[in-house]
Write a protein that holds these residues in place. Structure first.
Motif, mmCIF file in Angstrom:
data_model
loop_
_atom_site.group_PDB
_atom_site.id
_atom_site.type_symbol
_atom_site.label_atom_id
_atom_site.label_comp_id
_atom_site.label_asym_id
_atom_site.label_seq_id
_atom_site.Cartn_x
_atom_site.Cartn_y
_atom_site.Cartn_z
ATOM 1 N N GLU A 4 0.812 -1.222 0.000
ATOM 2 C CA GLU A 4 0.000 0.000 0.000
ATOM 3 C C GLU A 4 0.843 1.269 0.000
ATOM 4 N N THR A 49 -0.275 6.710 -4.827
ATOM 5 C CA THR A 49 -1.378 6.267 -5.692
ATOM 6 C C THR A 49 -1.872 7.395 -6.601
ATOM 7 N N ARG A 83 -6.306 2.874 -5.177
ATOM 8 C CA ARG A 83 -6.439 4.016 -4.281
ATOM 9 C C ARG A 83 -7.626 3.846 -3.343
ATOM 10 N N ASP A 111 -8.044 3.353 1.317
ATOM 11 C CA ASP A 111 -8.684 4.438 2.053
ATOM 12 C C ASP A 111 -9.948 3.864 2.696
ATOM 13 N N ARG A 112 -9.903 3.716 4.026
ATOM 14 C CA ARG A 112 -11.023 3.031 4.691
ATOM 15 C C ARG A 112 -12.367 3.685 4.425
ATOM 16 N N GLU A 113 -12.383 4.994 4.349
ATOM 17 C CA GLU A 113 -13.676 5.669 4.150
ATOM 18 C C GLU A 113 -14.212 5.399 2.744
ATOM 19 N N ARG A 114 -13.339 5.510 1.752
ATOM 20 C CA ARG A 114 -13.794 5.279 0.377
ATOM 21 C C ARG A 114 -14.314 3.871 0.183
ATOM 22 N N MET A 141 -7.042 5.731 8.956
ATOM 23 C CA MET A 141 -7.650 5.758 7.623
ATOM 24 C C MET A 141 -6.886 4.897 6.625
ATOM 25 N N THR A 142 -5.561 4.947 6.682
ATOM 26 C CA THR A 142 -4.772 4.080 5.807
ATOM 27 C C THR A 142 -3.800 3.324 6.697
ATOM 28 N N SER A 157 -3.372 11.276 9.939
ATOM 29 C CA SER A 157 -4.612 11.861 9.425
ATOM 30 C C SER A 157 -5.551 12.102 10.588
ATOM 31 N N ARG A 196 -8.626 12.392 10.408
ATOM 32 C CA ARG A 196 -9.856 11.623 10.210
ATOM 33 C C ARG A 196 -9.601 10.146 10.521
ATOM 34 N N GLU A 248 -13.135 -5.390 4.647
ATOM 35 C CA GLU A 248 -12.313 -4.604 3.731
ATOM 36 C C GLU A 248 -11.829 -5.499 2.602
#
Ligand SMILES: Nc1ncnc2c1ncn2[C@@H]1O[C@H](COP(=O)(O)OP(=O)(O)OP(=O)(O)O)[C@@H](O)[C@H]1O
Ligand SMILES: [Mg+2]
Length: 413
Positions: A94, A98, A119, A123-126, A167-168, A199, A201, A294
């Motif tokens: 990872e 990206t 990408r 990204d956990r949110e995406r 997040m990542t 991050s 977030r 995930e």
């Protein structure tokens, strides 16, 4: 700038590596999973170039050429791609720029499975929103937060105990389990700073009390008629004493109704990610329910078991798909298990022992990754085993791995 069109072409001819223009694979990341991809791609006649941030990484030891560079450096990545002119760029880790990959893809270079999928999945949110809100796949309750105060609101929404995640990240870095409000601030700070990229977030998730954790290895590949279709390997079950992969087995011995739900979830998510290649879709099974967690856009560490369970391992299938060759049908899995061999201390040139005992266990194959350095918890190898039953295969893989790990005075002990 390349003029080639994006995507992997359906292929049925090949030249020779080094002598001619064989399909060229550029591995971005050269770990043990990359090593198996490299070997399988070479078996199919590809020319393999391995890159990583340190030299003598496992896949570099088997590739035609190797390059050492920081793949988080977009300019260095671009220079490498322009120099090697790969047919396919295969991110194996990872820690890659990206955004640079997405730019290269828009210029016509082919990224596996696609730069967008690469990408999105890191990204956990995406990826969570793609799965839960677009693909409408079930997940545990989740929420996002940007500071300690919003984390408290998010935790009330998902409920205690909950997990706070960076997040990542990978291998559970930055992740902690929170029992109540008093532990939240520490967990928030750990997630905000302990991930791969700092991050503000973070993601909060209910703690799922699952019965079983599985990976649905999902292959998007050409069929014999040249159309891309999705096939599912039999679910791989795995256990993790901590947050890191420890042992896995296949088949997972689940009822057909649950397998159908797992495949539906994996299909819905990977359809939206697209491209060709193998995905590892991580899910929890809780009673009759299947919850998506995930997904990796590449062969999965728990899928190392397929080196024993499948005629074509996850690596062989991935290599075939990304080179543009057809995969008609995947043969059923035979009972097999895998157990990691971990480093216990910091050491250059880790030494392995008790190999005679480990290799005397029936049905066992040993994969030692050749990493130049050991440190505590680092995966240095894996023992895979077949057995008449899953229980027998698990016992054999564990016995062989523990033989190697119990060798005193070495990188593994
Ligand atoms: N909501 C949850 N409830 C219960 N257990 C969880 C939950 N989320 C994660 N876990 C446990 O923690 C492990 C790691 O979580 P996750 O896959 O989200 O992290 P990661 O950093 O991407 O790790 P990896 O790279 O090993 O996949 C999971 O495999 C599972 O065992
Ligand atoms: Mg995971």
């Amino acid at each position: 700038m390349s003029t080639r069109s994006a995507g992997v072409p359906f292929r049925d001819t090949s030249e020779s590596p080094l002598a001619g223009r064989a399909p060229r694979v550029l591995l971005l990341g050269s770990g043990e999973l990359g090593r198996e991809i490299a070997i399988e791609a070479m078996r199919l006649g590809a020319e393999v170039v391995a890159a990583d941030r340190y030299s003598n990484a496992p896949a570099m030891q088997v590739a035609h050429r190797a390059h050492t560079l920081a793949m988080t450096d977009g300019a260095a990545l671009r220079a490498l791609v322009e120099r090697e002119e790969p047919d396919v760029i295969v991110p194996e880790i990872e820690q890659i720029d990206t955004t640079a990959l997405e730019q290269l893809e828009t210029e016509g270079w082919t990224v596996i499975p696609t730069a967008r999928a690469t990408r999105a999945t890191m990204d956990r949110e995406r990826i969570r929103r793609l799965a839960a809100e677009e693909a409408r796949v079930s997940t545990g309750r989740y929420a996002f937060a940007d500071d300690v105060r919003s984390a408290a609101v998010a935790a009330e929404h998902v409920g205690y105990p909950c997990l706070v995640k960076a997040m990542t990240s990978s291998s559970g870095h930055g992740m902690s389990l929170v029992q109540d409000r008093s532990e939240l601030e520490g967990a928030y700070l750990e997630a905000a700073h302990g991930g791969r990229v700092p991050s503000a977030r973070v993601m909060l998730e209910e703690q799922v009390h699952f019965d079983l954790e599985v990976t649905v290895l999902t292959l998007r590949a050409y069929a014999a008629d040249g159309s891309v279709r999705t096939q599912f390997l039999s679910p791989v079950a795995h256990v993790r004493p901590g947050t890191v992969y420890h042992s896995s087995w296949q088949p997972a011995e689940l009822p057909a109704t649950i397998v159908a739900r797992l495949e539906a979830a994996a299909g819905a998510v990977t359809d939206r990610l697209g491209g060709v290649g193998l995905y590892g879709v991580e899910c929890f099974v809780r009673g009759e329910e299947v919850l998506f967690s995930e997904v990796s856009p590449r062969p999965h560490d728990t899928g190392l078991v397929t080196l024993a369970s499948q005629w074509n391992s996850e690596f062989a299938l991935h290599a075939r798909a990304i080179l543009g060759y057809p995969v008609p049908t995947i043969e059923p899995a035979v009972p097999a298990a895998a157990h990691v061999i971990l480093g216990v201390r910091e050491q250059e040139n880790p030494v392995f022992g008790h190999l005679r005992q480990a290799l005397s266990v029936p049905g066992v194959r040993l994969f030692l990754f050749g990493k130049p350095r050991s440190h505590p918890g680092r995966r240095l190898g894996v023992a895979v085993a077949r057995g008449g039953t899953i229980a027998e295969a698990r016992e054999r893989a564990e016995r062989a791995a523990h033989w190697v790990e119990s060798f005193r005075g070495a990188g593994t002990a």
